[in-house]
Design an enzyme around this catalytic site. Sequence first.
Site, PDB file in Angstrom:
ATOM      1  N   SER A  62      36.311  39.545  39.434  1.00 58.72           N
ATOM      2  CA  SER A  62      37.109  40.633  39.963  1.00 58.72           C
ATOM      3  C   SER A  62      36.594  40.972  41.368  1.00 58.72           C
ATOM      4  O   SER A  62      35.398  41.132  41.570  1.00 58.72           O
ATOM      5  CB  SER A  62      36.946  41.836  39.043  1.00 58.72           C
ATOM      6  OG  SER A  62      37.633  42.900  39.587  1.00 58.72           O
ATOM      7  N   GLY A  63      37.502  41.044  42.333  1.00 56.63           N
ATOM      8  CA  GLY A  63      37.100  41.385  43.701  1.00 56.63           C
ATOM      9  C   GLY A  63      36.705  40.188  44.528  1.00 56.63           C
ATOM     10  O   GLY A  63      36.279  40.322  45.671  1.00 56.63           O
ATOM     11  N   THR A 103      43.726  37.695  44.305  1.00 58.11           N
ATOM     12  CA  THR A 103      45.064  38.188  44.603  1.00 58.11           C
ATOM     13  C   THR A 103      45.410  37.953  46.068  1.00 58.11           C
ATOM     14  O   THR A 103      46.511  37.516  46.395  1.00 58.11           O
ATOM     15  CB  THR A 103      45.149  39.682  44.244  1.00 58.11           C
ATOM     16  OG1 THR A 103      44.692  39.815  42.910  1.00 58.11           O
ATOM     17  CG2 THR A 103      46.543  40.199  44.360  1.00 58.11           C
ATOM     18  N   ASN A 154      36.412  46.385  42.836  1.00 52.19           N
ATOM     19  CA  ASN A 154      37.512  46.102  43.751  1.00 52.19           C
ATOM     20  C   ASN A 154      38.414  47.333  43.818  1.00 52.19           C
ATOM     21  O   ASN A 154      38.792  47.883  42.792  1.00 52.19           O
ATOM     22  CB  ASN A 154      38.285  44.890  43.183  1.00 52.19           C
ATOM     23  CG  ASN A 154      39.399  44.447  44.106  1.00 52.19           C
ATOM     24  OD1 ASN A 154      39.705  45.118  45.093  1.00 52.19           O
ATOM     25  ND2 ASN A 154      40.000  43.329  43.801  1.00 52.19           N
ATOM     26  N   SER A 186      42.044  46.258  42.236  1.00 55.98           N
ATOM     27  CA  SER A 186      41.805  45.223  41.240  1.00 55.98           C
ATOM     28  C   SER A 186      43.045  45.042  40.362  1.00 55.98           C
ATOM     29  O   SER A 186      43.629  46.019  39.897  1.00 55.98           O
ATOM     30  CB  SER A 186      40.604  45.655  40.400  1.00 55.98           C
ATOM     31  OG  SER A 186      40.388  44.713  39.406  1.00 55.98           O
ATOM     32  N   SER A 187      43.441  43.786  40.158  1.00 56.62           N
ATOM     33  CA  SER A 187      44.594  43.541  39.281  1.00 56.62           C
ATOM     34  C   SER A 187      44.106  43.709  37.849  1.00 56.62           C
ATOM     35  O   SER A 187      43.141  43.073  37.457  1.00 56.62           O
ATOM     36  CB  SER A 187      45.126  42.124  39.461  1.00 56.62           C
ATOM     37  OG  SER A 187      44.981  41.721  40.783  1.00 56.62           O
ATOM     38  N   GLY A 203      39.109  37.078  36.431  1.00 56.55           N
ATOM     39  CA  GLY A 203      38.015  36.115  36.340  1.00 56.55           C
ATOM     40  C   GLY A 203      37.084  36.447  35.192  1.00 56.55           C
ATOM     41  O   GLY A 203      37.254  37.458  34.500  1.00 56.55           O
ATOM     42  N   GLU A 249      34.282  37.866  33.104  1.00 56.38           N
ATOM     43  CA  GLU A 249      33.677  39.191  33.256  1.00 56.38           C
ATOM     44  C   GLU A 249      32.445  39.338  32.376  1.00 56.38           C
ATOM     45  O   GLU A 249      32.507  39.065  31.177  1.00 56.38           O
ATOM     46  CB  GLU A 249      34.687  40.288  32.905  1.00 56.38           C
ATOM     47  CG  GLU A 249      35.680  40.529  34.022  1.00 56.38           C
ATOM     48  CD  GLU A 249      36.663  41.640  33.733  1.00 56.38           C
ATOM     49  OE1 GLU A 249      36.626  42.240  32.651  1.00 56.38           O
ATOM     50  OE2 GLU A 249      37.495  41.892  34.627  1.00 56.38           O
TER      51      GLU A 249
END
Length: 1105
Positions: free
Chosen positions: A107-108, A112, A157, A160-161, A387, A389
């Site tokens: 993440s981050g 995206t 992030n 973040s999605s 991703g 985690e």
Amino acid sequence: MEVKTSLLDNMIGVGDMVLLEPLNEDSFIVNLRNRFDHNEIYTYIGSVVISMNPYRSLPIYTPQKVEEYRNRNFYELSPHIYALADEAYRSLRDQDKDQCILITGESGAGKTEASKLVMSYVAAVCGKGQEVNKVKEQLLQSNPVLEAFGNAKTMRNDNSSRFGKYMDIEFDFKGDPLGGVISNYLLEKSRVCKQPRGERNFHIFYQLLSGASDDTLMKLKLDRDFSKYNYLSLDSANVNGLDDAASFRTVRNAMQIVGFMEAEVQSVLELVAAVLKLGNIEFKPESRVNGFDESRVKDKNDLKEMCELLGIEQSVLERAFSYRTVEAKMEKMSTTLNVAQAYYARDALAKNLYSRLFSWLVTRINESIKAQAKTRHKVMGVLDIYGFEIFEDNSFEQFIINYCNEKLQQIFIELTLREEQEEYIREDIEWTNIEYFNNAIICDLIENNQNGILAMLDEECLRPGTVTDDTFLDKLNTICAEHQHFESRLNKNSKFLTDHSLPHSCFRIQHYAGKVLYRVEGFVDKNNDLLYRDLSQAMYKATHSLMRQLFPEGNPAKVNLKRPPTAGFQFKASVGVLMKNLQTKNPNYIRCIKPNDKKVAHIFTDSLVCHQVRYLGLVENVRVRRAGYAFRQPYESCLERYKMLCKKTWPHWRGPARDGVEVLLTDCSVPTEEFAYGRSKIFIRNPRTLFTLEERRRACLEDLATLIQKIYRGWKSRTHFLLLKKSQVVVAAWYRRYAQQNKYQKIKSATLVMQSFVRGWKARNILRQLKYEKRCKEAVTTIAAYWHGTQARMELRRLKTEARNKRAVSVIWAYWQGTKVRREYRKFFRANAGKKIYDFTIQRIMQKYFLGLKTTTMSPMDNTWPAKPYGFLEGAHTQLRRIFHLWRCKKYRGQFTEEKKAVYEEKLEASEIFKDKKALYPSSVSQPFKGDYLEIQKNPKYQKLNSAMEEKVLLADLVNKINRANGKGSPRLFLLTKSNFVLADQKTGQVKASVPLPDLASVSVSTQSDGFFALKLKEGSASASKGDFLLSSEHLIEIITKLHRIGTTAADRDQINIDISDEFLVQFKQDKVCVKFIQGGPKNGNSAACKRKNNRLLEVSVPSP
Ligand SMILES: Nc1ncnc2c1ncn2[C@@H]1O[C@H](COP(=O)(O)OP(=O)(O)O)[C@@H](O)[C@H]1O
Ligand SMILES: [Mg+2]
């Protein structure tokens, strides 16, 4: 000529990790770091792109960059995501191969962003046109909508999605986009109700509250204040660099572009508002008879507003929060909910509502962007999925996410290896088996239908009896005990009994990317994802159509006693579909790496990167790629790049490229085991070989550069010399010409000088000669002239003497004759003739003088008189003038009648009285004294007045009588007879005052040009009672003169005194008033104005002369 470049040019570190030497984790990180420090955020592993998040905008996404990478080979330019996008797009368009772009990372890490870059690149390079542009715009604008509803600020992030996204972009045979299909995976819905510290709920809540107009908020019954809503954690409501209000506008705009109707947007916002309201509903316990607590809604306001918003009957929803109906085998049972259960139900409803709304949005967007044409499409899929985690506390969500990543890794390994293998086969190279870790075993641990973890979780959830997270863990402990990648404290195999890092309520899985500890708490609930049927039925009863659509199971007609599929089951199924889909496509990988945890630019945390590199298996990726041959290159480009290393191939190789490469490599004495010849490519086993070649090429290029320099310098100097030489000849020729010209000019001018001297000398000689001749001629003439002159003078003298003699003779003769005549006549004159002649002469003179006087006229006014002609007449001349004047005056007077005489006498008298005493006088001289100005006899108006007069009226005039009290004037008729004067009214003719003249003592006037006069009466006389009269008249001179004359002619009376002065006294009744005349008074006009200042003074202002 097109310049052939390569990624090997000017590279920082190595642009392709395959070339890393030696290859190990440390060198890998050092290379990444080195490149990151030089702003090179992209690095290849073969065709895989590693992307480091720069956390700042780099100038590498400009339209110029797009042009630069467009239609270029993958290894031609320095690594870039555009190169990958271009490669994918071109093989889709030109080779008809469906593509997928798999973007993975934490993440981050920039997944995206990467997916957006790929989409924008494809949009920029694919076809253009109105329809195509609309499709592109809709595809791109779907992002902001999904991001608003599916992204949130997390610790890692700011954007973040919180869902997985896979988007298929469909193209036609020309490569123009036709549309797309989006699939979403597992939205992290728990965020709706609760957010970890420092994180936010989904963006849309904040965007709606900050960006919507007051009007909209009022309609949605919302308040702008975030703190009013339980579901919005407060500590990080505002995020730096995020402008929620502006984003809201962007989202609304994007929704419009994507094709949402205004009413749809409104419905969506209403549901968002409903979620916020739902969060504010609170419960309180109420004791029941049976001893149990039952929950009740605490403050019904929010409940009421939410129900109004969605058109739900309040009592239905209220009941759904207090009771739960359980149906089993056609039996219905209602049980009460306690407060905790009510809160659970509320949150479950909110989560379900939001996640269903999100899925509906995806479906709705798909409806808009789906390809219209039914023809076969080519597809490019872009996968942007969460991703791997590893948190401190990992729960069901992390388990699911990591499972998904395992699957992706699986497909990555499969596809890379498969591709590698396919290439070797294609190129006809012997395949050597490659050792690598296959994570299929981990996937099996999770997804196996019989004894996989997910299957057991489902089994546990469906099992009758008490089911808790602990019973689930027990089950795992029994069934997975033997698995290499499963670890638990209470495992049958007691390997971990003493492992204190492994708590009792947890199990640990050794994922390909590292070990992850999962806490079982919540697994069962989250997998069940239970929503009480009463709530879904309540939602279905809403009049809000979108709401009903989201809760179809609430339809009582469709009561389905079967449990809905569990979350795990659904996810597994969708991942399965995704994997199948991906396997049919040509994969392109983007591996995103996060350089630091602080979300800041320029910081590269080795440990963090190392961790990611490790679990993404990147070093292994390089190994797999290098397992056979590290480097491969088409023959043409290889030959082009290294041809300078061999004399035979330099500068041109005429034969086939492959032969050229063979010659080249043999010539360079590269060991044969170091390379293999494929069909179209040369395969180099060891990067070191490549670098040796590169090194030799660089050295060779330097030599070549020197050679080129040498030749160029020689050529340049020669050209320069030739130019100098040529110039010198030209300069010399010009100079010589110039010098000759100068010399010639000098000789020419010297010759001219000499010539002119000689000619001058000759000419002067001739001139002298000529002058001499001329002088001689002149001398002759002069002598002749003198001679003739002398002759002529002598003749003239003679003639003159002759003439003089002749005149003398005649004079002498005349004198002689005169004398003779006088002597003759003297005897005829008498002795007194002289006196007679004298008298006669005098007579003649006088006669002439008198005749001259006749010219004078008889007018007494005529002053002319002839000038005296002779001095002796002087006395007579003046006397004569006087006498003549008196005579003609007498003659003139003799013509006068009696009246006229009287008039003149009057005028004379006026002159005596006033001349040089009163300034008014001169103006009166030319005025005739008319006497009767009113024509009193003839005018019928004054008939009565006239008849009242006893005597002949000598003067009748209009005068101004000055009021004694205030000095204002009023018109009066003034009549004068021999014995009295009368003042009468101007209009009526009525007599106002009649004063006998003997009563009049004196008259006073000023010296100025005014017409004021005072008639002063004798004290004690009958008329004097009112006082003296102060009058003004234009005919002052005439009136006074007439008064005076009457006084002079009347024998019985004293002469009337006339007093001329600018200050005099008058008697007004009892007062003695001083009348004072001052100059320069009134401004309006030039008549005098009179003003009574006080009882002693009356001021008359007279205009200045
Ligand atoms: N190529 C890039 N250039 C500049 N900033 C980037 C880039 N990629 C990512 N970022 C920054 O990192 C943040 C996180 O990226 P994002 O793509 O949302 O991560 P992920 O989707 O992997 O969680 C972005 O909001 C952006 O600020
Ligand atoms: Mg993301």
